[in-house]
Design an enzyme around this catalytic site. Structure first.
Site, PDB file in Angstrom:
ATOM      1  N   ARG A  86      23.885  38.189  -3.574  1.00  0.00           N
ATOM      2  CA  ARG A  86      22.511  37.758  -3.296  1.00  0.00           C
ATOM      3  C   ARG A  86      21.640  38.966  -2.958  1.00  0.00           C
ATOM      4  O   ARG A  86      20.489  39.068  -3.409  1.00  0.00           O
ATOM      5  CB  ARG A  86      22.526  36.745  -2.155  1.00  0.00           C
ATOM      6  CG  ARG A  86      21.179  36.405  -1.535  1.00  0.00           C
ATOM      7  CD  ARG A  86      20.321  35.529  -2.428  1.00  0.00           C
ATOM      8  NE  ARG A  86      19.046  35.250  -1.800  1.00  0.00           N
ATOM      9  CZ  ARG A  86      18.762  34.193  -1.055  1.00  0.00           C
ATOM     10  NH1 ARG A  86      19.697  33.277  -0.822  1.00  0.00           N
ATOM     11  NH2 ARG A  86      17.577  34.007  -0.546  1.00  0.00           N
ATOM     12  N   ASP A 128      19.915  25.523  -8.843  1.00  0.00           N
ATOM     13  CA  ASP A 128      19.178  24.820  -7.797  1.00  0.00           C
ATOM     14  C   ASP A 128      18.675  23.501  -8.362  1.00  0.00           C
ATOM     15  O   ASP A 128      18.421  23.393  -9.569  1.00  0.00           O
ATOM     16  CB  ASP A 128      18.003  25.668  -7.306  1.00  0.00           C
ATOM     17  CG  ASP A 128      17.389  25.114  -6.034  1.00  0.00           C
ATOM     18  OD1 ASP A 128      17.968  25.348  -4.961  1.00  0.00           O
ATOM     19  OD2 ASP A 128      16.354  24.429  -6.114  1.00  0.00           O
ATOM     20  N   ARG A 177      26.512  30.584   0.780  1.00  0.00           N
ATOM     21  CA  ARG A 177      26.246  31.499   1.884  1.00  0.00           C
ATOM     22  C   ARG A 177      27.375  31.648   2.891  1.00  0.00           C
ATOM     23  O   ARG A 177      27.321  32.539   3.729  1.00  0.00           O
ATOM     24  CB  ARG A 177      24.987  31.034   2.624  1.00  0.00           C
ATOM     25  CG  ARG A 177      23.736  31.050   1.773  1.00  0.00           C
ATOM     26  CD  ARG A 177      22.550  30.449   2.513  1.00  0.00           C
ATOM     27  NE  ARG A 177      22.724  29.014   2.721  1.00  0.00           N
ATOM     28  CZ  ARG A 177      21.874  28.264   3.411  1.00  0.00           C
ATOM     29  NH1 ARG A 177      20.813  28.817   3.965  1.00  0.00           N
ATOM     30  NH2 ARG A 177      22.083  26.971   3.548  1.00  0.00           N
ATOM     31  N   ARG A 225      28.334  22.893  -2.714  1.00  0.00           N
ATOM     32  CA  ARG A 225      27.893  24.223  -2.275  1.00  0.00           C
ATOM     33  C   ARG A 225      29.071  25.179  -2.080  1.00  0.00           C
ATOM     34  O   ARG A 225      29.029  26.066  -1.227  1.00  0.00           O
ATOM     35  CB  ARG A 225      27.073  24.149  -0.987  1.00  0.00           C
ATOM     36  CG  ARG A 225      25.744  23.427  -1.142  1.00  0.00           C
ATOM     37  CD  ARG A 225      24.926  23.512   0.135  1.00  0.00           C
ATOM     38  NE  ARG A 225      23.719  22.707   0.024  1.00  0.00           N
ATOM     39  CZ  ARG A 225      23.110  22.120   1.060  1.00  0.00           C
ATOM     40  NH1 ARG A 225      23.589  22.259   2.271  1.00  0.00           N
ATOM     41  NH2 ARG A 225      22.015  21.415   0.882  1.00  0.00           N
ATOM     42  N   TYR A 272      10.163  16.592  -3.161  1.00  0.00           N
ATOM     43  CA  TYR A 272       9.776  17.996  -2.991  1.00  0.00           C
ATOM     44  C   TYR A 272       8.441  18.285  -3.676  1.00  0.00           C
ATOM     45  O   TYR A 272       7.610  19.034  -3.157  1.00  0.00           O
ATOM     46  CB  TYR A 272      10.851  18.917  -3.566  1.00  0.00           C
ATOM     47  CG  TYR A 272      12.117  18.963  -2.750  1.00  0.00           C
ATOM     48  CD1 TYR A 272      12.230  19.786  -1.625  1.00  0.00           C
ATOM     49  CD2 TYR A 272      13.218  18.188  -3.098  1.00  0.00           C
ATOM     50  CE1 TYR A 272      13.391  19.832  -0.877  1.00  0.00           C
ATOM     51  CE2 TYR A 272      14.388  18.229  -2.352  1.00  0.00           C
ATOM     52  CZ  TYR A 272      14.466  19.049  -1.248  1.00  0.00           C
ATOM     53  OH  TYR A 272      15.621  19.088  -0.500  1.00  0.00           O
TER      54      TYR A 272
END
Length: 353
Positions: A40, A77, A31, A27, A154
């Site tokens: 973003r 992703d 963020r 990552r 998921y």
């Protein structure tokens, strides 16, 4: 074909000599960087960012401008494949990914097809091509996918989960349906990663984020065998160069020998296992990636350097180690602390080579 300026990462994966230990962060594009937040906001939402090749390229390159990293990883992703299978991926603020049409039955599994990597998933390949071009050989580009088991969690749960009751109910009450789903996902991942390699990814990684929630028997049956199928189906050479594959099972320390036996080149480690122990168990067979607790990056620079030094000492001298966090960097980590981490790995590891 652009010659790589910095190939430390690839050399370490093949256990070849390096001048210092290569480092990148899971990552690393994300963020915790203010420049990422700006892009973003420009994109509007997460998937719009993933589907815009130029913006995905920009956020992939952002951490390389800040830090002396030894690899770039595709900004995307793990749920791109289920999304392309028609499950209706969306993101709820503060709740993570969700699916409008989760898998609940054998009929649901039979209806989904294998998405063409240059069809519904072409935006990923466009991002790979754009990033590879813009890297200009500075460092290798890593492509990736979620493992079949992790993707299935998921898809069956309908999103993130803490107890995983729905997929475990399917696993125990209707295992044939789950195996059918996992087999489809394995075939899809093979096609997806091979397409990334053809588009320019120079290494690939499989994230088995939720393999560690399984019993040893169930891990073999529902996770590991499908990752082995993927490893066996991957292109291992492109542009005349070997393409290494890394497998990472979070909380998978008890199964290191079995993971190493799949034929992968590198085994990713989380922070719950000592790297010295991992090296003694499988370090003669594969390279190791890891394994600092991401939360150490909240500490002061001295503590960060101490932890880096301890992990390097645990691994010992020689090649075959790619330094990384044991999982993704936290969103509220100060970027300057990540810089301390990267610089410490290079500086301290030069003494060990």
């Amino acid at each position: 074909m652009t010659k790589l300026i910095n190939d430390r990462y690839l050399r370490a994966l093949f256990k070849e000599p390096v001048d210092c230990t290569p480092v990148w962060m899971m990552r690393q594009a994300g963020r915790y960087l203010p420049e990422y937040k700006a892009i973003r906001a420009e994109a509007g939402d997460f998937m719009s960012l993933c589907k815009n090749a130029d913006l995905a390229c920009e956020v992939t390159l952002q951490p390389l401008r800040r830090f002396d990293l030894d690899a770039a990883i595709l900004f995307s992703d793990i749920l791109t494949i289920p999304d392309a299978m028609g499950l209706g991926l969306y993101f709820e603020a503060g709740e993570g990914p969700k699916f409008k049409r989760p898998i609940t039955s054998k009929m649901d599994v039979e209806k989904i097809g294998l998405p063409c990597p240059e069809g519904p998933l072409q935006y990923v390949m466009n991002a790979v091509r754009t990033i590879r071009k813009n890297l200009q050989g500075r460092v290798p580009l890593i492509g990736f996918s979620g493992s079949p088991w992790t993707l299935a969690t998921y898809m069956v749960e309908g999103g993130s989960s803490k107890a995983f009751t729905k997929i475990k109910k399917m696993m125990y009450a209707d295992p044939k349906t789950l195996h059918l789903l996992l087999d489809k996902l394995a075939e899809s991942v093979i096609e997806y990663l091979n397409a990334q390699i053809k588009a320019g990814a120079q290494a690939v990684m499989i994230f088995d984020t939720w393999g560690g929630i399984l019993t040893p028997r169930d891990y073999n049956d529902f996770s590991l065998q499908y990752m082995q199928k993927i490893v066996e189906g991957l292109l291992r050479e492109n542009e005349g160069i070997r393409v290494p594959v890394t497998l990472f099972t979070k909380n998978g320390g008890m199964w290191l020998e079995k993971i190493a036996a799949t034929g992968c080149d590198c085994v990713g480690l989380d922070w719950t296992i000592d790297i010295k122990e991992a090296k003694s168990r499988i370090g003669d067979k594969v390279a190791l990636q890891g394994n600092m607790d991401p939360s150490i990056l909240y500490a002061d620079p001295q503590r960060i350097e101490e932890e880096v030094g301890a992990i390097l000492q645990g691994f010992g001298g020689g090649s075959g180690h790619v330094f990384n966090l044991g999982h993704g960097i936290h969103l509220d980590v100060p970027p300057e602390n990540a810089g301390v981490f990267v610089d410490a790995v290079h500086r301290l590891s030069k003494k060990n080579q």
